[in-house]
Design an enzyme around this catalytic site. Structure first.
Site, PDB file in Angstrom:
ATOM      1  CD  GLU A 123     -21.928 -19.767 -79.110  1.00 15.16           C
ATOM      2  OE1 GLU A 123     -21.932 -20.972 -78.750  1.00 15.16           O
ATOM      3  OE2 GLU A 123     -20.932 -19.195 -79.587  1.00 15.16           O
ATOM      4  NE  ARG A 124     -21.751 -21.234 -71.808  1.00 14.61           N
ATOM      5  CZ  ARG A 124     -20.662 -20.948 -71.098  1.00 14.61           C
ATOM      6  NH1 ARG A 124     -19.478 -20.894 -71.686  1.00 14.61           N
ATOM      7  NH2 ARG A 124     -20.749 -20.720 -69.806  1.00 14.61           N
ATOM      8  CG  HIS A 125     -29.070 -18.343 -73.404  1.00 13.13           C
ATOM      9  ND1 HIS A 125     -28.778 -17.313 -72.540  1.00 13.13           N
ATOM     10  CD2 HIS A 125     -30.232 -18.003 -74.014  1.00 13.13           C
ATOM     11  CE1 HIS A 125     -29.731 -16.399 -72.615  1.00 13.13           C
ATOM     12  NE2 HIS A 125     -30.623 -16.792 -73.510  1.00 13.13           N
ATOM     13  NE  ARG A 127     -16.959 -18.943 -83.557  1.00  8.17           N
ATOM     14  CZ  ARG A 127     -16.116 -18.324 -82.741  1.00  8.17           C
ATOM     15  NH1 ARG A 127     -14.846 -18.699 -82.697  1.00  8.17           N
ATOM     16  NH2 ARG A 127     -16.530 -17.339 -81.976  1.00  8.17           N
ATOM     17  CG  HIS A 128     -21.053 -17.378 -86.610  1.00 10.88           C
ATOM     18  ND1 HIS A 128     -20.345 -16.230 -86.316  1.00 10.88           N
ATOM     19  CD2 HIS A 128     -21.420 -17.904 -85.411  1.00 10.88           C
ATOM     20  CE1 HIS A 128     -20.290 -16.061 -85.012  1.00 10.88           C
ATOM     21  NE2 HIS A 128     -20.933 -17.062 -84.432  1.00 10.88           N
ATOM     22  CG  ASN A 136     -19.282 -22.118 -76.704  1.00 10.97           C
ATOM     23  OD1 ASN A 136     -18.301 -22.684 -76.235  1.00 10.97           O
ATOM     24  ND2 ASN A 136     -19.426 -20.801 -76.648  1.00 10.97           N
ATOM     25  CE  LYS A 175     -16.934 -12.636 -75.532  1.00  9.73           C
ATOM     26  NZ  LYS A 175     -16.358 -13.490 -76.595  1.00  9.73           N
ATOM     27  CB  SER A 211     -21.127 -11.881 -85.099  1.00 11.26           C
ATOM     28  OG  SER A 211     -20.671 -11.710 -83.765  1.00 11.26           O
ATOM     29  CB  ILE A 212     -21.913  -6.738 -85.413  1.00 12.99           C
ATOM     30  CG1 ILE A 212     -22.123  -6.556 -86.927  1.00 12.99           C
ATOM     31  CG2 ILE A 212     -21.826  -5.375 -84.732  1.00 12.99           C
ATOM     32  CD1 ILE A 212     -23.472  -6.003 -87.302  1.00 12.99           C
TER      33      ILE A 212
END
EC number: 5.4.2.11
Length: 230
Positions: free
Chosen positions: A87-89, A8-9, A184, A98, A12-13
């Protein structure tokens, strides 16, 4: 016995800012850059040397791949970018914080969108500038293939043809294949590889920047899996 490495990357920002990212093309944070490098170091120290690599078309995964391969001194290996590993959209949630989204829609509804297997968030309108049909990297695709939102189930439905048509054949030709992708899209692949039930995969988390190795039989059935940095 071929090995499949799932990475997994790095952070991220927008991971750092606690925002829904999906297909939005944000870069790695400083911590994410370090995680990607450390992943490459861990693979090198474990004696794992990928012969071919796959990634998405999003820079946080691509940069993670590059940084890890640099530490492995294997930037010369073939590298395939495939949008189906994106990734999942997250649909209309893309870019939203979130915690603020939970305040607006309620914790239970946001939990369903994030953690149910087959309930996608509200879709982006096709005219919304965030919709992938307006992104030049997808210009060669049929617009009907491009999602305005996805559940994990829908993510698996696009990842699986990439696995069957591209990655599985590569594993039959090479001793080690690396996939640098997203939480995901990799969870979807883990569900398929491990034969997990719909409810079981919802409990699986893949941490950023930690290589997950699958040792496979010649028929590509899973013999064992482990995190290199454990």
């Amino acid at each position: 016995m071929p090995k499949l490495v799932l990475l997994r990357h790095g952070q991220s920002i927008w991971n750092l800012e606690n925002r829904f990212t999906g297909w939005y093309d944000v870069d790695l944070s400083d911590q994410g850059i370090n995680e990607a490098r450390e992943a490459g170091v861990a693979l090198r120290e474990a004696g794992i040397a990928p012969q071919v690599a796959y990634t998405s078309v999003l820079k946080r995964a691509i940069r993670t791949l590059w940084l890890s391969l640099a530490e492995l001194d294997r930037m010369w290996i073939p590298e395939i970018k495939d949008w189906r590993l994106n990734e999942r959209h997250y649909g209309a949630l893309t870019g939203l914080n979130k915690a603020e989204t939970a305040e607006q829609y309620g914790d239970e509804q946001v939990h369903i969108w994030r953690r149910s297997y087959d309930t996608p968030p509200p879709a982006l309108d096709a005219e919304d500038e965030r919709h992938p049909r307006h992104d030049p990297r997808y210009a060669g695709l049929d617009p009907q293939q491009l999602p305005g939102t996805e559940s994990l189930k829908l993510t698996l439905e696009r990842v699986l043809p990439c696995w069957e048509g591209e990655i599985a054949p590569a594993l039959r030709q090479h001793d080690c294949v690396l996939i640098a992708a997203h939480g995901n899209s990799l969870r979807a692949l883990v569900k398929h590889l491990d034969g997990l039930a719909d409810d079981a995969i919802m409990k699986v988390e893949i941490p950023t920047g930690r290589p997950l190795v699958y040792e496979l039989a010649e028929d590509l059935s899973v013999q064992r899996s482990y995190y290199v940095q454990d």
